[in-house]
Design a protein around this motif. Sequence first.
Motif, PDB file in Angstrom:
ATOM      1  N   VAL A 150      46.953  25.389  83.525  1.00  0.00           N
ATOM      2  CA  VAL A 150      48.026  24.884  82.667  1.00  0.00           C
ATOM      3  C   VAL A 150      48.843  26.041  82.093  1.00  0.00           C
ATOM      4  CG1 VAL A 150      48.580  23.560  80.601  1.00  0.00           C
ATOM      5  CG2 VAL A 150      46.682  22.842  82.079  1.00  0.00           C
ATOM      6  N   SER A 151      50.017  26.259  82.631  1.00  0.00           N
ATOM      7  CA  SER A 151      50.862  27.365  82.161  1.00  0.00           C
ATOM      8  C   SER A 151      52.337  27.136  82.431  1.00  0.00           C
ATOM      9  CB  SER A 151      50.430  28.694  82.801  1.00  0.00           C
ATOM     10  OG  SER A 151      50.445  28.615  84.210  1.00  0.00           O
ATOM     11  N   ASN A 152      52.673  26.167  83.296  1.00  0.00           N
ATOM     12  CA  ASN A 152      54.097  26.023  83.597  1.00  0.00           C
ATOM     13  C   ASN A 152      54.879  25.357  82.468  1.00  0.00           C
ATOM     14  OD1 ASN A 152      53.957  23.176  84.023  1.00  0.00           O
ATOM     15  ND2 ASN A 152      53.519  23.443  86.193  1.00  0.00           N
ATOM     16  N   LEU A 153      54.177  24.936  81.401  1.00  0.00           N
ATOM     17  CA  LEU A 153      54.886  24.445  80.224  1.00  0.00           C
ATOM     18  C   LEU A 153      55.587  25.572  79.470  1.00  0.00           C
ATOM     19  CD1 LEU A 153      52.405  23.644  77.291  1.00  0.00           C
ATOM     20  CD2 LEU A 153      51.787  24.991  79.276  1.00  0.00           C
ATOM     21  N   PHE A 154      55.370  26.810  79.891  1.00  0.00           N
ATOM     22  CA  PHE A 154      56.014  27.944  79.223  1.00  0.00           C
ATOM     23  C   PHE A 154      57.275  28.414  79.931  1.00  0.00           C
ATOM     24  CE2 PHE A 154      51.462  28.216  78.137  1.00  0.00           C
ATOM     25  CZ  PHE A 154      51.579  27.950  76.777  1.00  0.00           C
ATOM     26  N   VAL A 155      57.705  27.681  80.974  1.00  0.00           N
ATOM     27  CA  VAL A 155      58.988  27.989  81.624  1.00  0.00           C
ATOM     28  C   VAL A 155      59.847  26.730  81.621  1.00  0.00           C
ATOM     29  CG1 VAL A 155      58.115  29.867  83.047  1.00  0.00           C
ATOM     30  CG2 VAL A 155      58.057  27.529  83.940  1.00  0.00           C
ATOM     31  N   GLU A 156      61.154  26.931  81.519  1.00  0.00           N
ATOM     32  CA  GLU A 156      62.066  25.804  81.384  1.00  0.00           C
ATOM     33  C   GLU A 156      62.213  25.015  82.673  1.00  0.00           C
ATOM     34  OE1 GLU A 156      66.494  24.836  79.517  1.00  0.00           O
ATOM     35  OE2 GLU A 156      65.843  26.925  79.806  1.00  0.00           O
ATOM     36  N   ASN A 157      62.210  25.698  83.800  1.00  0.00           N
ATOM     37  CA  ASN A 157      62.392  25.034  85.094  1.00  0.00           C
ATOM     38  C   ASN A 157      61.198  25.339  85.985  1.00  0.00           C
ATOM     39  OD1 ASN A 157      63.271  23.899  87.472  1.00  0.00           O
ATOM     40  ND2 ASN A 157      65.045  25.237  87.723  1.00  0.00           N
ATOM     41  N   ILE A 158      60.436  24.303  86.338  1.00  0.00           N
ATOM     42  CA  ILE A 158      59.215  24.541  87.121  1.00  0.00           C
ATOM     43  C   ILE A 158      59.437  24.426  88.627  1.00  0.00           C
ATOM     44  CG2 ILE A 158      57.657  23.842  85.285  1.00  0.00           C
ATOM     45  CD1 ILE A 158      57.329  21.154  86.701  1.00  0.00           C
ATOM     46  N   THR A 175      46.176  26.287 100.077  1.00  0.00           N
ATOM     47  CA  THR A 175      45.990  25.292  99.014  1.00  0.00           C
ATOM     48  C   THR A 175      46.498  25.825  97.674  1.00  0.00           C
ATOM     49  OG1 THR A 175      44.055  24.308 100.088  1.00  0.00           O
ATOM     50  CG2 THR A 175      44.279  23.952  97.723  1.00  0.00           C
ATOM     51  N   LEU A 176      47.187  24.957  96.951  1.00  0.00           N
ATOM     52  CA  LEU A 176      47.638  25.223  95.580  1.00  0.00           C
ATOM     53  C   LEU A 176      46.912  24.273  94.643  1.00  0.00           C
ATOM     54  CD1 LEU A 176      49.626  26.262  93.338  1.00  0.00           C
ATOM     55  CD2 LEU A 176      51.217  24.492  94.135  1.00  0.00           C
ATOM     56  N   ILE A 177      46.141  24.821  93.710  1.00  0.00           N
ATOM     57  CA  ILE A 177      45.461  24.014  92.695  1.00  0.00           C
ATOM     58  C   ILE A 177      46.149  24.275  91.360  1.00  0.00           C
ATOM     59  CG2 ILE A 177      43.287  23.542  91.512  1.00  0.00           C
ATOM     60  CD1 ILE A 177      41.820  24.563  94.010  1.00  0.00           C
ATOM     61  N   SER A 178      46.738  23.222  90.794  1.00  0.00           N
ATOM     62  CA  SER A 178      47.569  23.374  89.597  1.00  0.00           C
ATOM     63  C   SER A 178      47.115  22.452  88.476  1.00  0.00           C
ATOM     64  CB  SER A 178      49.032  23.039  89.909  1.00  0.00           C
ATOM     65  OG  SER A 178      49.521  23.811  90.962  1.00  0.00           O
ATOM     66  N   GLY A 179      47.069  22.994  87.272  1.00  0.00           N
ATOM     67  CA  GLY A 179      46.852  22.190  86.080  1.00  0.00           C
ATOM     68  C   GLY A 179      48.150  22.077  85.303  1.00  0.00           C
ATOM     69  N   PHE A 180      48.408  20.911  84.726  1.00  0.00           N
ATOM     70  CA  PHE A 180      49.612  20.765  83.915  1.00  0.00           C
ATOM     71  C   PHE A 180      49.415  19.668  82.872  1.00  0.00           C
ATOM     72  CE2 PHE A 180      50.103  18.620  87.987  1.00  0.00           C
ATOM     73  CZ  PHE A 180      50.454  17.313  87.646  1.00  0.00           C
ATOM     74  N   THR A 181      50.370  19.579  81.975  1.00  0.00           N
ATOM     75  CA  THR A 181      50.262  18.694  80.821  1.00  0.00           C
ATOM     76  C   THR A 181      50.937  17.358  81.079  1.00  0.00           C
ATOM     77  OG1 THR A 181      50.378  20.659  79.419  1.00  0.00           O
ATOM     78  CG2 THR A 181      50.651  18.549  78.335  1.00  0.00           C
ATOM     79  N   ASN A 182      50.277  16.286  80.697  1.00  0.00           N
ATOM     80  CA  ASN A 182      50.907  14.968  80.726  1.00  0.00           C
ATOM     81  C   ASN A 182      52.067  14.985  79.727  1.00  0.00           C
ATOM     82  OD1 ASN A 182      51.593  12.223  80.324  1.00  0.00           O
ATOM     83  ND2 ASN A 182      49.505  11.562  80.736  1.00  0.00           N
ATOM     84  N   PRO A 183      53.295  14.697  80.162  1.00  0.00           N
ATOM     85  CA  PRO A 183      54.428  14.776  79.237  1.00  0.00           C
ATOM     86  C   PRO A 183      54.315  13.841  78.037  1.00  0.00           C
ATOM     87  CG  PRO A 183      55.060  13.699  81.302  1.00  0.00           C
ATOM     88  CD  PRO A 183      53.709  14.308  81.516  1.00  0.00           C
ATOM     89  N   LEU A 184      53.429  12.840  78.132  1.00  0.00           N
ATOM     90  CA  LEU A 184      53.219  11.941  77.007  1.00  0.00           C
ATOM     91  C   LEU A 184      52.817  12.710  75.746  1.00  0.00           C
ATOM     92  CD1 LEU A 184      53.077   8.888  76.222  1.00  0.00           C
ATOM     93  CD2 LEU A 184      50.635   9.011  76.717  1.00  0.00           C
TER      94      LEU A 184
END
Length: 260
Positions: free
Chosen positions: A132-140, A156-165
């Motif tokens: 989880v880190s792409n919340l720190f850039v404006e355009n992913i 393979t790309l394994i990515s964590g990210f935040t539910n926008p909710l």
Amino acid sequence: MTMTHHNRLAWNKKVKDQAAYTKPVSEDIVEKAKRGDWQITMTTTKMVPREWFPASLEGVKVLCLASGGGQQGPILAAAGADVVVVDISEGQLEQDKYVANRDRLSIETIQGDMTDLHFLENETFDLIVHPVSNLFVENILPVWKEAFRVLKPKGTLISGFTNPLLFIFDEEEELKGNLVVKHSVPSSSLTGLTDKEVETYLKSQDTVEFAHTLEDQIQGQMDAGFVIAGFYEDYFGGNRPLDRFINTFMVTKAVKLKDN
């Protein structure tokens, strides 16, 4: 000052403050990984399924993308992978260097922006881990395109990210247990603030976070050329009232099956 530069300084401050995502793994965890007993997390509590990884990491080229802090990189290196850690924060990269020196691991660290990996060659890596880190850039969207470019075919790309909710609620009220809808998505920590409030926020050296749509998170990967091959959710860790109602982290496994 750009938001990238601001967040670099903010993450350096988090390292000094010993925030949770800046604390390196212990010697015991590294030693277990050297013996083949290892696991990593992209979020808070759930571990990435081992079947998402090759049976052996010996000689596997891994990019830990925006993944400094001495956590994922050292574990994967101890398990036999050839690891490169890229992070915007030199403080976070120092944590990886610390563990590498402490536990005699070979880890290459590069200070760089996750949206522009020009310093990495095409089709270099077998695996990318991107907690989880792409919340720190404006355009992913550039993040997904760059990940696709530097992965080998069938990588393979394994990515964590935040539910926008998570971002639609007033955070101060939510921490009191009151779920008050305040923000739209997409938005950022600075959305709706006055010029004076923005100035105060930036002076606080808190990270600026960006709420991205699920379309950009998931369809964005597919538009870059990936096929989504795995998915799971995780919660914030039990310290947010919203945890009682919904998981707020997501993890995807994406595979590069074709040129794009």
